[in-house]
Design an enzyme around this catalytic site. Structure first.
Site, mmCIF file in Angstrom:
data_model
loop_
_atom_site.group_PDB
_atom_site.id
_atom_site.type_symbol
_atom_site.label_atom_id
_atom_site.label_comp_id
_atom_site.label_asym_id
_atom_site.label_seq_id
_atom_site.Cartn_x
_atom_site.Cartn_y
_atom_site.Cartn_z
ATOM 1 C CG ASP A 18 -0.287 -7.413 -0.489
ATOM 2 O OD1 ASP A 18 0.880 -7.329 -0.866
ATOM 3 O OD2 ASP A 18 -0.839 -6.556 0.221
ATOM 4 N NE ARG A 32 1.711 1.057 -0.444
ATOM 5 C CZ ARG A 32 1.908 -0.081 0.211
ATOM 6 N NH1 ARG A 32 1.204 -1.139 -0.056
ATOM 7 N NH2 ARG A 32 2.793 -0.138 1.174
ATOM 8 C CG ASP A 48 0.654 -3.715 -2.066
ATOM 9 O OD1 ASP A 48 1.751 -4.297 -2.154
ATOM 10 O OD2 ASP A 48 -0.146 -3.905 -1.125
ATOM 11 N NE ARG A 59 5.307 -1.162 -3.992
ATOM 12 C CZ ARG A 59 4.663 -1.868 -3.097
ATOM 13 N NH1 ARG A 59 3.882 -2.864 -3.476
ATOM 14 N NH2 ARG A 59 4.775 -1.589 -1.825
HETATM 15 C C1 X6L Z 1 -1.400 -0.904 13.591
HETATM 16 C C2 X6L Z 1 -0.194 -0.928 12.946
HETATM 17 C C3 X6L Z 1 -2.530 -1.145 12.854
HETATM 18 C C4 X6L Z 1 -0.105 -1.187 11.607
HETATM 19 C C5 X6L Z 1 -2.453 -1.398 11.500
HETATM 20 C C6 X6L Z 1 -2.251 -2.045 8.703
HETATM 21 C C7 X6L Z 1 0.047 -1.592 8.755
HETATM 22 C C8 X6L Z 1 -2.179 -2.250 7.340
HETATM 23 C C9 X6L Z 1 0.129 -1.804 7.397
HETATM 24 C C10 X6L Z 1 -1.238 -1.436 10.878
HETATM 25 C C11 X6L Z 1 -1.151 -1.691 9.439
HETATM 26 C C12 X6L Z 1 -0.974 -2.138 6.692
HETATM 27 C C13 X6L Z 1 -3.121 -0.266 2.127
HETATM 28 C C14 X6L Z 1 -3.406 0.562 3.219
HETATM 29 C C15 X6L Z 1 -1.378 -0.117 3.320
HETATM 30 C C16 X6L Z 1 -4.152 -0.515 1.187
HETATM 31 C C17 X6L Z 1 -5.569 0.884 2.530
HETATM 32 C C18 X6L Z 1 -0.921 -2.380 5.216
HETATM 33 C C19 X6L Z 1 0.259 -2.009 4.403
HETATM 34 N N1 X6L Z 1 -1.844 -0.691 2.217
HETATM 35 N N2 X6L Z 1 -4.609 1.132 3.431
HETATM 36 N N3 X6L Z 1 -2.302 0.629 3.966
HETATM 37 N N4 X6L Z 1 -5.348 0.080 1.445
HETATM 38 N N5 X6L Z 1 -6.776 1.426 2.706
HETATM 39 O O1 X6L Z 1 -4.004 -1.233 0.191
HETATM 40 O O2 X6L Z 1 -1.853 -2.905 4.626
HETATM 41 S S1 X6L Z 1 0.215 -0.298 3.972
HETATM 42 MG MG MG Z 2 -0.482 -4.624 0.769
HETATM 43 MG MG MG Z 3 2.593 -5.984 -0.932
#
Ligand code: X6L
Ligand code: MG
Ligand code: MG
Length: 176
Positions: free
Chosen positions: A98, A93, A96, A84
């Protein structure tokens, strides 16, 4: 002392199921981490930064002797070992990992917050968590049962079962 922990895994680059499988294997191969339960694998629409491929997400339950900060180091070591490279925040990515929950403990340090603060809003975390959440309905530190969080999720982001991960515990019929 052994602590039950819950980890969320995600991948949206390359051979996604293989990436999840390798992460589970590397975590389980880590001294003092023992993987106990795997959720189904879900295909999920990207959240946060939407112009990227669909994810495969899952949650695992594991037992560990590590402290929270040691567990974070172990998780980051697996991510690094898998290649990564961190570029775009919230971007694609290959793996990931968490930390969602560490027993019933809370951790609030600059680099690690447990329970994961965004957990209750994310279908791609809560839906697989339901598969492995065996203890009781209510999540520690969140005041409602898991099912109620799932019911109040926005339905605009799709999360559907993709399949199950065959990760080879060595206990199957092909073990020798
Ligand atoms: C407004 C602003 C609403 C930001 C939501 C949500 C940002 C989730 C980052 C957010 C916001 C994240 C995954 C992903 C990511 C994953 C799916 C994050 C970090 N990781 N989408 N997006 N699965 N489906 O593992 O979780 S980036
Ligand atoms: Mg994550
Ligand atoms: Mg993470």
């Amino acid at each position: 002392m052994t602590v039950r922990v819950y980890l969320a895994l995600g991948s949206n680059i390359g051979d996604r199921p293989q990436n999840l499988r390798r992460a589970v294997q590397l975590l389980d191969a880590t001294e003092t981490i023992s993987v106990q339960k795997l959720s189904a694998v879900y295909e999920t629409e990207p959240v946060g930064y939407e112009e990227q491929p669909a994810f495969l997400n899952m949650v695992i339950a594991a037992d560990t002797e590590l402290t929270p900060s040691q567990l974070l180091e172990a998780v980051l070591a697996v991510e690094t070992q898998m290649g990564r490279v961190r570029t775009i925040r919230w971007g694609p990515r290959l793996i990931d990992i968490d930390i969602l929950l560490y027993g019933r403990e809370t951790v609030n340090s600059p680099n690690l917050q447990i329970p994961h603060p965004r957990m209750p809003e994310r279908g791609f975390v809560l839906i697989p968590l339901r598969d492995v959440w065996g203890e009781e309905d209510v999540l520690p530190f969140f005041d409602k049962p898991l099912q109620e969080y799932i019911e109040t999720l926005a339905l605009d982001k799709e999360v559907h079962v993709w399949g199950t991960l065959d990760w080879g515990t060595g206990s199957g019929p092909s073990a020798s």
